[in-house]
Design an enzyme around this catalytic site. Structure first.
Site, PDB file in Angstrom:
ATOM      1  N   SER A 120       0.793  -1.230   0.000  1.00  0.00           N
ATOM      2  CA  SER A 120       0.000   0.000   0.000  1.00  0.00           C
ATOM      3  C   SER A 120       0.826   1.282   0.000  1.00  0.00           C
ATOM      4  O   SER A 120       1.541   1.534  -0.947  1.00  0.00           O
ATOM      5  CB  SER A 120      -0.971  -0.037   1.171  1.00  0.00           C
ATOM      6  OG  SER A 120      -1.868   1.024   1.079  1.00  0.00           O
ATOM      7  N   HIS A 121       0.747   2.044   1.084  1.00  0.00           N
ATOM      8  CA  HIS A 121       1.418   3.345   1.111  1.00  0.00           C
ATOM      9  C   HIS A 121       2.881   3.223   1.518  1.00  0.00           C
ATOM     10  O   HIS A 121       3.578   4.234   1.584  1.00  0.00           O
ATOM     11  CB  HIS A 121       0.694   4.281   2.079  1.00  0.00           C
ATOM     12  CG  HIS A 121       0.686   3.737   3.483  1.00  0.00           C
ATOM     13  ND1 HIS A 121      -0.147   2.716   3.855  1.00  0.00           N
ATOM     14  CD2 HIS A 121       1.426   4.037   4.563  1.00  0.00           C
ATOM     15  CE1 HIS A 121       0.080   2.427   5.130  1.00  0.00           C
ATOM     16  NE2 HIS A 121       1.034   3.219   5.582  1.00  0.00           N
TER      17      HIS A 121
HETATM   18  C1  VG1 Z   1      -3.021   2.523   8.428  1.00  0.00           C
HETATM   19  C2  VG1 Z   1      -4.156   3.492   8.647  1.00  0.00           C
HETATM   20  C3  VG1 Z   1      -5.485   2.778   8.527  1.00  0.00           C
HETATM   21  C4  VG1 Z   1      -5.562   2.083   7.167  1.00  0.00           C
HETATM   22  C5  VG1 Z   1      -4.379   1.160   7.006  1.00  0.00           C
HETATM   23  C6  VG1 Z   1      -4.336   0.521   5.638  1.00  0.00           C
HETATM   24  O1  VG1 Z   1      -3.027   1.550   9.442  1.00  0.00           O
HETATM   25  O2  VG1 Z   1      -4.051   4.121   9.901  1.00  0.00           O
HETATM   26  O3  VG1 Z   1      -6.530   3.704   8.697  1.00  0.00           O
HETATM   27  O4  VG1 Z   1      -6.752   1.343   7.063  1.00  0.00           O
HETATM   28  O5  VG1 Z   1      -3.169   1.889   7.163  1.00  0.00           O
HETATM   29  O6  VG1 Z   1      -4.282   1.482   4.633  1.00  0.00           O
HETATM   30  P1  VG1 Z   1      -2.022   1.624  10.689  1.00  0.00           P
HETATM   31  O7  VG1 Z   1      -2.286   0.349  11.464  1.00  0.00           O
HETATM   32  O8  VG1 Z   1      -0.667   1.751  10.142  1.00  0.00           O
HETATM   33  O9  VG1 Z   1      -2.409   2.851  11.441  1.00  0.00           O
HETATM   34  V1  VG1 Z   1      -3.480   1.121   3.203  1.00  0.00           V
HETATM   35  O10 VG1 Z   1      -3.869   2.272   2.115  1.00  0.00           O
HETATM   36  O11 VG1 Z   1      -1.876   1.087   3.783  1.00  0.00           O
HETATM   37  O12 VG1 Z   1      -3.988  -0.414   2.828  1.00  0.00           O
HETATM   38 CO    CO Z   2      -3.468   1.697   0.236  1.00  0.00          CO
END
Ligand code: VG1
Ligand code: CO
Length: 567
Positions: A120-121
């Site tokens: 993802s990001h």
């Molecule tokens: C983060 C965000 C959460 C989101 C998750 C997946 O999780 O806070 O809101 O759903 O990433 O997003 P965490 O546990 O790191 O706070 V993605 O676009 O990375 O699938």
């Molecule tokens: Co994502």
């Protein structure tokens, strides 16, 4: 006839999916058998009794290792009796596209699940991260019960099965059929990754009206967009919808070419990592801007002159204007939902509309049951996630199109829409501080230290910069799913003050090394409070941030004076 090999292995430690799948450094995935083990566990744990003869969608955001992983998944699927795979060309699919295909089925056939290759990001490339996530037949990320099963199987796995001799050319669309020893026919359909998703968007929005907006027929002047795909998965979808169909100038569509390492950028659409977009919008040449993350499910919305729309506000504005979107006009709007750390702006809209509102733990998987049960249709997270029940993932391009549709219907710009929203409902001012890659020991101690004090917080006064807040409640957020009754606990330490302001601390579940601490702070300004309504968020929230940093002893535990990212 293709033979099956059983490979004896020892289980790997730590193949435990987090907030959204298993994410690790590429190097870790490259260990011999590491990926194969996890894929075997995903097939066994994710598909269960349905595994033999099932149909599964496979694809990822184009990052480093995607193609290798897709090829391994094809070979392991064949050896496990999977009947049919739908694979994006070159192993490519955005996360929302996979969810859409699972829900739509393939040539009239239901689909049993999907495997999404993405972190993802998180950054990509040989030194970045890779990840694998399983989605269920509803198109949504597997719930905890399923990921727990996958983890358990991964922890005890002694062998995996693979068809080493099977070769499938995922670079070329078409149908490939194989005869697998003991199972018979195994079919792989390599498909264009965009067409189904583009059709879905066409069925949700009024493309003609959006096109009219963009080309000056609605406002009497063109409404110019600037998009940043950050070399992630949205690029081809953006090109297809915005350039080919809506006829935007391709110079306004930045970084649309997917790259294995996202061109070295951190594909997280926030004010820090998408700064180049913010700067370009700041020049005032464009009317709306958006950036998307690596796998295409996140979005950041900006107005002219880089006016920043917080994700919590974006959700609330879309909710308030939901009837502008054709898809919702023929549908009962039963409710909305947001993750707990998301500011409660959407709650006020739900109240005004007389519909339900749900507060869930962080992670899109908690929205699925509510949507499947028809209890809500629109939801979001403060982490730049917005989406609706058209699929079971957040959806970056959808969110951007939703904004364009609302602008076209309301005939108001982005900033104007947000400020009108504040004037009507008040403003839920929000900020998030991320402390990325801190030493795990310190991060855990901080959370333990804070939690130990929580019981004593009630009624306590806390002050900073001459402002005093009184603690109303302090707890560790816990969620009982209203549909299946499952309980999820320890989802974030919240300290809520008597005026409704609050701060929340939780550890990220998407990192691959060390720990990331997230501090969320929000406070409500009533529409009547004219002097405060338009002040910068950081100024309004400063006392609360200082209190949170002091109470959590952030610097002492992490050694960090400043966060890595401020949103
Ligand atoms: C983060 C965000 C959460 C989101 C998750 C997946 O999780 O806070 O809101 O759903 O990433 O997003 P965490 O546990 O790191 O706070 V993605 O676009 O990375 O699938
Ligand atoms: Co994502």
């Amino acid at each position: 006839m293709i033979g099956i090999t059983t490979v004896d292995v020892k289980p790997f430690e730590g193949q435990k999916p987090g907030t959204s799948g298993l994410r690790k450094r590429v190097k870790e995935w490259q260990q011999e058998h590491y990926t194969e083990n996890f894929v075997q566990a995903v097939l066994d744990g994710g598909l269960g009794d349905k595994k033999v003869g099932s149909t599964v969608v496979v694809g990822g955001d184009g990052r480093f290792l995607c193609v290798e992983a897709v090829n391994a998944i094809i070979k392991i699927s064949a050896a496990n009796g999977i009947g049919h795979l739908i694979v994006g060309q070159n192993g490519f699919f955005s996360t929302p596209a996979v969810s859409g295909i699972i829900r739509a089925g393939f040539q009239g056939k239901p689909i049993d699940g999907g495997i999404i290759l993405t972190a993802s990001h998180n950054p990509g490339g040989p030194k970045g991260d890779f990840g694998i996530k399983f989605n269920c037949e509803n198109g949504g990320p597997a719930p905890d019960s399923v990921t727990d099963r996958i983890y358990k199987i991964a922890s005890y796995l002694t062998s995996y099965r693979i068809c080493n001799d099977l070769q499938c050319n995922v670079a070329q669309t078409g149908q490939y059929t194989f005869d697998v020893d003991g199972f018979g026919k195994f079919v792989v359909d390599v498909v264009d990754p965009c067409s189904a998703y583009v059709d879905l968007m066409r069925s949700i929005f009024d493309f003609d009206k959006i096109k009219a907006l963009l080309h000056g027929e609605i406002l009497g002047r063109p409404f110019r967009v600037l998009l940043d795909s950050m070399h992630g998965a949205t690029g081809p979808y953006v090109s297809s919808i915005l350039a080919d169909i809506l006829k935007c100038d391709p110079v306004d569509l930045l970084r649309t070419l997917p790259k294995v390492d996202f061109g070295g950028c951190h594909p997280d659409p926030n004010l820090t990592y998408a700064k180049s977009l913010v700067d370009q919008l700041g020049q005032g040449q464009h009317d709306i801007g958006a950036a998307f993350d690596g796998d295409g499910d996140r979005n950041m919305i900006l107005g002219k002159n880089a006016f920043f729309v917080t994700p919590s506000d974006s959700l609330a504005v879309i909710a308030d204007n939901i009837q502008c979107i054709p898809y919702f006009r023929s549908k009962k709007v039963t409710g909305f939902a947001r993750s707990m750390p998301t500011a409660a702006a959407v709650d006020l809209v739900a109240k005004a509309k007389g519909v339900d509102i749900f507060e869930t733990p962080t992670g899109w998987k908690y929205f699925g049951n509510l949507m499947d049960a028809g209890r809500m249709v629109l939801c979001g997270e403060e982490s730049f996630g917005t989406g609706s029940d058209h699929i079971r993932e957040k959806d970056g391009v959808w969110a951007f199109l939703a904004w364009l549709q609302i602008v076209a219907e309301r005939k108001m710009g982005v900033e104007e829409l947000v400020k009108a929203h504040w004037a009507k409902y008040g403003r839920n001012v929000f900020t998030r501080y991320d402390y990325e890659n801190v030493e795990a020991g310190g991060a855990n101690l901080l959370m333990t230290f804070l939690e130990a004090q929580m019981l004593g917080f009630k009624g306590k006064e806390m002050s900073a910069n001459g402002v005093t807040y009184k603690v109303d409640t302090a707890d560790n957020f816990e969620y009982r799913d209203p549909v299946d009754g499952s309980l999820t606990s320890k989802q974030g330490l919240r300290i809520v003050f008597t005026d409704g302001s609050r701060f929340v601390l939780r550890l990220s579940g998407t990192g691959s090394a060390g720990a990331t601490i997230r501090l969320y702070v929000d406070s409500y300004v009533a529409p009547s409070d004219q002097s405060k309504l338009l002040l910068p968020a950081q100024e309004l929230l400063r006392p609360l941030v200082l209190i949170a940093l002091e109470v959590s002893k952030m610097e002492q535990f992490t050694g960090r004076r400043e966060p890595t990212v401020i949103t």
